[in-house]
Scaffold this motif. Structure first.
Motif, PDB file in Angstrom:
ATOM      1  N   LEU A  36      62.979 -14.925  38.313  1.00 16.05           N
ATOM      2  CA  LEU A  36      63.701 -14.017  37.433  1.00 16.05           C
ATOM      3  C   LEU A  36      65.200 -14.190  37.643  1.00 16.05           C
ATOM      4  O   LEU A  36      65.638 -14.858  38.585  1.00 16.05           O
ATOM      5  N   ASP A  37      65.981 -13.595  36.772  1.00 14.28           N
ATOM      6  CA  ASP A  37      67.422 -13.540  36.985  1.00 14.28           C
ATOM      7  C   ASP A  37      67.702 -12.474  38.037  1.00 14.28           C
ATOM      8  O   ASP A  37      67.475 -11.279  37.799  1.00 14.28           O
ATOM      9  N   TRP A  38      68.179 -12.898  39.220  1.00 17.75           N
ATOM     10  CA  TRP A  38      68.401 -11.946  40.297  1.00 17.75           C
ATOM     11  C   TRP A  38      69.634 -11.088  40.009  1.00 17.75           C
ATOM     12  O   TRP A  38      70.531 -11.479  39.255  1.00 17.75           O
ATOM     13  N   LEU A  39      69.671  -9.945  40.627  1.00 20.59           N
ATOM     14  CA  LEU A  39      70.839  -9.077  40.504  1.00 20.59           C
ATOM     15  C   LEU A  39      72.066  -9.766  41.085  1.00 20.59           C
ATOM     16  O   LEU A  39      71.982 -10.427  42.131  1.00 20.59           O
ATOM     17  N   PRO A  40      73.226  -9.635  40.442  1.00 17.19           N
ATOM     18  CA  PRO A  40      74.458 -10.191  41.027  1.00 17.19           C
ATOM     19  C   PRO A  40      74.746  -9.542  42.379  1.00 17.19           C
ATOM     20  O   PRO A  40      74.472  -8.353  42.581  1.00 17.19           O
ATOM     21  N   ALA A  41      75.304 -10.313  43.294  1.00 19.00           N
ATOM     22  CA  ALA A  41      75.572  -9.804  44.645  1.00 19.00           C
ATOM     23  C   ALA A  41      76.453  -8.559  44.619  1.00 19.00           C
ATOM     24  O   ALA A  41      76.263  -7.634  45.419  1.00 19.00           O
ATOM     25  N   ALA A  42      77.400  -8.509  43.692  1.00 20.27           N
ATOM     26  CA  ALA A  42      78.306  -7.363  43.628  1.00 20.27           C
ATOM     27  C   ALA A  42      77.597  -6.077  43.231  1.00 20.27           C
ATOM     28  O   ALA A  42      78.099  -4.974  43.498  1.00 20.27           O
ATOM     29  N   ASP A  43      76.441  -6.207  42.582  1.00 22.87           N
ATOM     30  CA  ASP A  43      75.697  -5.017  42.155  1.00 22.87           C
ATOM     31  C   ASP A  43      74.847  -4.427  43.270  1.00 22.87           C
ATOM     32  O   ASP A  43      74.426  -3.267  43.186  1.00 22.87           O
ATOM     33  N   LEU A  44      74.566  -5.224  44.292  1.00 25.08           N
ATOM     34  CA  LEU A  44      73.707  -4.753  45.378  1.00 25.08           C
ATOM     35  C   LEU A  44      74.442  -3.763  46.266  1.00 25.08           C
ATOM     36  O   LEU A  44      75.658  -3.884  46.503  1.00 25.08           O
ATOM     37  N   LEU A  45      73.710  -2.802  46.784  1.00 23.57           N
ATOM     38  CA  LEU A  45      74.287  -1.923  47.790  1.00 23.57           C
ATOM     39  C   LEU A  45      74.654  -2.720  49.029  1.00 23.57           C
ATOM     40  O   LEU A  45      73.882  -3.572  49.486  1.00 23.57           O
ATOM     41  N   SER A  46      75.820  -2.454  49.583  1.00 28.06           N
ATOM     42  CA  SER A  46      76.161  -3.045  50.874  1.00 28.06           C
ATOM     43  C   SER A  46      75.342  -2.356  51.958  1.00 28.06           C
ATOM     44  O   SER A  46      74.729  -1.299  51.736  1.00 28.06           O
ATOM     45  N   ALA A  47      75.339  -2.928  53.144  1.00 26.92           N
ATOM     46  CA  ALA A  47      74.624  -2.305  54.254  1.00 26.92           C
ATOM     47  C   ALA A  47      75.173  -0.906  54.516  1.00 26.92           C
ATOM     48  O   ALA A  47      74.405   0.047  54.733  1.00 26.92           O
ATOM     49  N   ASP A  48      76.489  -0.761  54.492  1.00 30.76           N
ATOM     50  CA  ASP A  48      77.095   0.559  54.753  1.00 30.76           C
ATOM     51  C   ASP A  48      76.699   1.565  53.677  1.00 30.76           C
ATOM     52  O   ASP A  48      76.414   2.734  53.985  1.00 30.76           O
ATOM     53  N   GLU A  49      76.698   1.139  52.412  1.00 30.87           N
ATOM     54  CA  GLU A  49      76.306   2.042  51.331  1.00 30.87           C
ATOM     55  C   GLU A  49      74.843   2.459  51.465  1.00 30.87           C
ATOM     56  O   GLU A  49      74.493   3.636  51.267  1.00 30.87           O
ATOM     57  N   MET A  50      73.999   1.504  51.816  1.00 38.53           N
ATOM     58  CA  MET A  50      72.577   1.800  51.951  1.00 38.53           C
ATOM     59  C   MET A  50      72.333   2.787  53.087  1.00 38.53           C
ATOM     60  O   MET A  50      71.592   3.769  52.943  1.00 38.53           O
ATOM     61  N   VAL A  51      72.974   2.536  54.226  1.00 39.37           N
ATOM     62  CA  VAL A  51      72.801   3.436  55.374  1.00 39.37           C
ATOM     63  C   VAL A  51      73.361   4.817  55.059  1.00 39.37           C
ATOM     64  O   VAL A  51      72.772   5.838  55.443  1.00 39.37           O
ATOM     65  N   ARG A  52      74.462   4.879  54.321  1.00 37.56           N
ATOM     66  CA  ARG A  52      75.011   6.187  53.958  1.00 37.56           C
ATOM     67  C   ARG A  52      74.022   6.979  53.112  1.00 37.56           C
ATOM     68  O   ARG A  52      73.803   8.177  53.349  1.00 37.56           O
ATOM     69  N   LEU A  53      73.410   6.330  52.131  1.00 36.96           N
ATOM     70  CA  LEU A  53      72.453   7.038  51.282  1.00 36.96           C
ATOM     71  C   LEU A  53      71.216   7.472  52.070  1.00 36.96           C
ATOM     72  O   LEU A  53      70.693   8.567  51.863  1.00 36.96           O
ATOM     73  N   ILE A  54      70.763   6.625  52.978  1.00 38.18           N
ATOM     74  CA  ILE A  54      69.604   7.007  53.793  1.00 38.18           C
ATOM     75  C   ILE A  54      69.973   8.150  54.732  1.00 38.18           C
ATOM     76  O   ILE A  54      69.188   9.099  54.925  1.00 38.18           O
ATOM     77  N   ARG A  55      71.156   8.081  55.344  1.00 40.49           N
ATOM     78  CA  ARG A  55      71.599   9.184  56.211  1.00 40.49           C
ATOM     79  C   ARG A  55      71.647  10.490  55.435  1.00 40.49           C
ATOM     80  O   ARG A  55      71.171  11.537  55.919  1.00 40.49           O
ATOM     81  N   LEU A  56      72.187  10.440  54.245  1.00 36.73           N
ATOM     82  CA  LEU A  56      72.268  11.627  53.407  1.00 36.73           C
ATOM     83  C   LEU A  56      70.866  12.155  53.083  1.00 36.73           C
ATOM     84  O   LEU A  56      70.606  13.363  53.134  1.00 36.73           O
ATOM     85  N   ALA A  57      69.961  11.240  52.769  1.00 36.93           N
ATOM     86  CA  ALA A  57      68.591  11.648  52.447  1.00 36.93           C
ATOM     87  C   ALA A  57      67.918  12.328  53.627  1.00 36.93           C
ATOM     88  O   ALA A  57      67.167  13.295  53.464  1.00 36.93           O
ATOM     89  N   VAL A  58      68.184  11.830  54.830  1.00 40.08           N
ATOM     90  CA  VAL A  58      67.583  12.404  56.038  1.00 40.08           C
ATOM     91  C   VAL A  58      68.262  13.720  56.414  1.00 40.08           C
ATOM     92  O   VAL A  58      67.597  14.727  56.684  1.00 40.08           O
ATOM     93  N   ASP A  59      69.587  13.721  56.418  1.00 44.55           N
ATOM     94  CA  ASP A  59      70.340  14.905  56.862  1.00 44.55           C
ATOM     95  C   ASP A  59      70.270  16.063  55.867  1.00 44.55           C
ATOM     96  O   ASP A  59      70.166  17.223  56.268  1.00 44.55           O
ATOM     97  N   GLU A  60      70.345  15.743  54.579  1.00 39.14           N
ATOM     98  CA  GLU A  60      70.519  16.781  53.570  1.00 39.14           C
ATOM     99  C   GLU A  60      69.303  17.020  52.686  1.00 39.14           C
ATOM    100  O   GLU A  60      69.166  18.103  52.109  1.00 39.14           O
TER     101      GLU A  60
END
Length: 340
Positions: A36-60
Motif C-alpha cells: 500500500l501507499d505508506w503514511l508519510p513520515a511527517a504524518d506519523l506520531l513521534s515517539a514523544d508524541e505517542m508517549v504523551r498521548l499514552i501518559r495522558l490516557a493512563v493518568d487522566e
C-alpha cells in the motif's frame, strides 16, 4: 474528569496503539501483493508524541492496558524505547504487543526487559506452502523461531492468533492447537473481518466460529471455560487433559479461544479505544470517523484539551460494528492502517 465512558454504559480501559502502518508481509486478507501507499513520515506520531498521548490516557482517562500493534510494530526502530517510556510511567499500564513474529527472535529479550508482559503472534497455518501463499513470503521458520524466543524470554502466555484461510483452514486448526499445546502457547482463532484493503471480504467464504468449534471438537475434548469472560473478545474452552503455564509460572488448564467478531459480536462489552500511527483516535475497528489528536498536539493544545476531545469521541461510540446491517460501510482504512 475520570475515565472514558460512552452513552451505552461502557467504560474504556484498553488502548490499542498502532506505531506504524508498514508491514513486511503481504497477507492476502489484508493488503495487495504490491503493498500500500505508506503514511508519510511527517504524518506519523513521534515517539514523544505517542508517549504523551499514552501518559495522558493512563493518568487522566482510566486506561489500564496498552497493546502496541501495526502494521508490523517491530519494523519501527524506536519501539523498544517507546515501550520502556510507557512502562516507566507512574501507575504504568500492562503492556502487550501484537506482531507477525518475523523479527521477534531478535527483539524478544529487549521487549521483555523494556516491560512488555506478553505477545500475540499472528500465525494462520503450519503448512509452509500455504503460509507462503497467504503471506506472499516464505518465512514460516522465522515466525516459529520468534514464538520460541518470546516464550524463552518470559513473554507469557504467548498467544497465537490465527485467521483461517477458506481453502484448507479448517484442517489447519487442529494442527495449530496441537502445536500450541505442545509448546505451551495459547491459541486464538479469529473470524476474518471486512478490513481488507481491496474490499474483497466475503461472508459466504469466511470460516465461522461454529465451524472452528466443530472441527476442533472432532479431535479434542473442549469444555466450556467457567471463568468470567469479561471484556475479552475470545470465548474460551478448556482442552481436557492438557495443561499450560501462565505468566506467573503456575500450572493451569490449557485453553483455546475463538473470536467470533462477525457471527457473535461482543460489542456490548467492548472496553477498547484505538490510536492510529498518525494520531487519530478511533472508537471501533469499523469507525468511519476519527478524532485528530495529532492535530491538537501540534497546534499546542494542553493535556486537558486533548483529554476532553478523546472523552467526547468515546461518549459518541456506537453500540456495535453493524456488519449485519444492510447499510454497513467498510472503513476506508484497512486493518494494517488501523491497528488490531
Amino acid at each position: 474528569m475520570g475515565p472514558m465512558l460512552d452513552t451505552h454504559g461502557r467504560t474504556t480501559r484498553d488502548l490499542r496503539v498502532s506505531v506504524t502502518d508498514r508491514c513486511n508481509l503481504r497477507c492476502t486478507y489484508c493488503m495487495p501483493a504490491d503493498g500500500l501507499d505508506w503514511l508519510p513520515a511527517a504524518d506519523l506520531l513521534s515517539a514523544d508524541e505517542m508517549v504523551r498521548l499514552i501518559r495522558l490516557a493512563v493518568d487522566e482517562l482510566g486506561i489500564t492496558a496498552v497493546r502496541f500493534t501495526g502494521g508490523e510494530p517491530l519494523v519501527r526502530r524506536d519501539l523498544v524505547d517507546i515501550v520502556a517510556a510507557v512502562t516507566a510511567l507512574p501507575g504504568a499500564p500492562e503492556v502487550s504487543l501484537t506482531t507477525n513474529g518475523l523479527s521477534l527472535r531478535r527483539h524478544a529479550r529487549a521487549l521483555a526487559d523494556a516491560g512488555v508482559a506478553r505477545v500475540n503472534v499472528s500465525l494462520d497455518t503450519l503448512d509452509r506452502e500455504r503460509f507462503a501463499a497467504i503471506t506472499r513470503r516464505d518465512r514460516l521458520h522465522d515466525v516459529l523461531d520468534g514464538l520460541a524466543a518470546a516464550h524463552e524470554a518470559g513473554l507469557r502466555p504467548v498467544k497465537v492468533n490465527a485467521v483461517l484461510h477458506p481453502d484448507g483452514g479448517l484442517d489447519d486448526a487442529p494442527e495449530l492447537l496441537r502445536m500450541s499445546l505442545r509448546e505451551g502457547y495459547s491459541l486464538r482463532i479469529i473470524e476474518q473481518m471486512p478490513l481488507d484493503a481491496e474490499h474483497r471480504w466475503s461472508r459466504a467464504a469466511m470460516i465461522t466460529a461454529d465451524q472452528v468449534h466443530e472441527r476442533l471438537s472432532r479431535e479434542f475434548d473442549l469444555v466450556p471455560d467457567p471463568a468470567p469472560r469479561g471484556a475479552s473478545p475470545a470465548q474460551t474452552w478448556l482442552v481436557d487433559g492438557h495443561w499450560a503455564v501462565d505468566g506467573t509460572g503456575r500450572r493451569v488448564p490449557a485453553k483455546v479461544g475463538i473470536i467470533a467478531s462477525v457471527t457473535r459480536p461482543f460489542c456490548g462489552d467492548c472496553d477498547r479505544t484505538r490510536l492510529t500511527a498518525d494520531g487519530q483516535a478511533r472508537t471501533c475497528l469499523f469507525s468511519t470517523v476519527e478524532t485528530d489528536l495529532r492535530g491538537l498536539l501540534r497546534s499546542g493544545a494542553d493535556d486537558a484539551a486533548v483529554a476532553d476531545a478523546w472523552r467526547v469521541a468515546t461518549w459518541g461510540k456506537l453500540p456495535g460494528h453493524a456488519i449485519d446491517d444492510p447499510g454497513f460501510l467498510q472503513p476506508d482504512r484497512p486493518m494494517s492502517a488501523i491497528g488490531g
